[in-house]
Scaffold this active site. Structure first.
Site, PDB file in Angstrom:
ATOM      1  N   GLN A  91     -12.630  15.041   4.012  1.00 23.43           N
ATOM      2  CA  GLN A  91     -12.569  15.552   2.637  1.00 23.43           C
ATOM      3  C   GLN A  91     -12.124  17.016   2.632  1.00 23.43           C
ATOM      4  O   GLN A  91     -12.725  17.862   3.315  1.00 23.43           O
ATOM      5  CB  GLN A  91     -13.942  15.441   1.946  1.00 23.43           C
ATOM      6  CG  GLN A  91     -13.885  15.876   0.481  1.00 23.43           C
ATOM      7  CD  GLN A  91     -15.194  15.664  -0.267  1.00 23.43           C
ATOM      8  OE1 GLN A  91     -16.227  15.335   0.325  1.00 23.43           O
ATOM      9  NE2 GLN A  91     -15.151  15.874  -1.573  1.00 23.43           N
ATOM     10  N   SER A  92     -11.066  17.311   1.890  1.00 25.41           N
ATOM     11  CA  SER A  92     -10.556  18.678   1.815  1.00 25.41           C
ATOM     12  C   SER A  92     -10.686  19.265   0.413  1.00 25.41           C
ATOM     13  O   SER A  92     -10.602  20.478   0.238  1.00 25.41           O
ATOM     14  CB  SER A  92      -9.088  18.734   2.260  1.00 25.41           C
ATOM     15  OG  SER A  92      -8.287  17.919   1.437  1.00 25.41           O
ATOM     16  N   HIS A  97     -13.019  12.047  -5.390  1.00 27.72           N
ATOM     17  CA  HIS A  97     -11.724  11.397  -5.663  1.00 27.72           C
ATOM     18  C   HIS A  97     -11.594  10.164  -4.794  1.00 27.72           C
ATOM     19  O   HIS A  97     -12.107  10.115  -3.674  1.00 27.72           O
ATOM     20  CB  HIS A  97     -10.548  12.352  -5.427  1.00 27.72           C
ATOM     21  CG  HIS A  97     -10.558  13.022  -4.084  1.00 27.72           C
ATOM     22  ND1 HIS A  97     -11.356  14.110  -3.813  1.00 27.72           N
ATOM     23  CD2 HIS A  97      -9.873  12.774  -2.949  1.00 27.72           C
ATOM     24  CE1 HIS A  97     -11.162  14.504  -2.565  1.00 27.72           C
ATOM     25  NE2 HIS A  97     -10.261  13.690  -2.004  1.00 27.72           N
TER      26      HIS A  97
END
Ligand code: DGP
Length: 111
Positions: A91-92, A97
């Site tokens: 996850q960045s 999302h």
């Protein structure tokens, strides 16, 4: 702290939305990993799935039904829907999302 996906959801950051309703927006991923690569996000800022709670149950279900709607809209029979929860999982962007990807073969187990 500003959240880029909150900006996309509220329109302050310009992005071509593929889908929007009262609770959810979807748009193309900036860095596509498949011929079709959409991101489906809640308008509400939830940092990651593990930050959601019982109050978000309907919202989370709604996101899955939006994915189904998009699959119909784009005529996708096979697709992968995935969320990365936490940096270690890739996850960045710290706004929940779901990646909706299609148009190529996907390996399992996922890499
Ligand atoms: P993840 O690594 O799971 O947190 O996925 C974040 C995704 O978001 C990554 O595939 C690239 C995409 N992304 C990041 N910033 C933007 C942006 O400003 N616009 C769009 N369309 N996608 C973005």
């Amino acid at each position: 702290m500003t959240c880029i996906f909150c900006g996309i959801a509220d329109g302050s950051i310009k992005s071509q939305l593929i889908y929007e309703d009262e609770h959810v927006v979807a748009f193309k991923d900036l860095n596509p990993q498949a011929p079709t690569h959409l991101l489906i996000i809640p308008r509400k800022h939830i940092a990651r799935l593990c930050e959601a709670d019982e109050k978000d149950a309907a919202l989370l279900g709604h996101i899955l039904l939006v994915a189904k709607k998009l699959a119909q809209q784009f005529d996708l029979k096979d697709f992968r829907l995935v969320t990365n929860n936490g940096k270690g999982a890739g996850q960045s962007v710290d706004h929940l999302h779901f990646h909706m990807m299609a148009g190529r073969r996907f390996l399992w187990p996922a890499g």
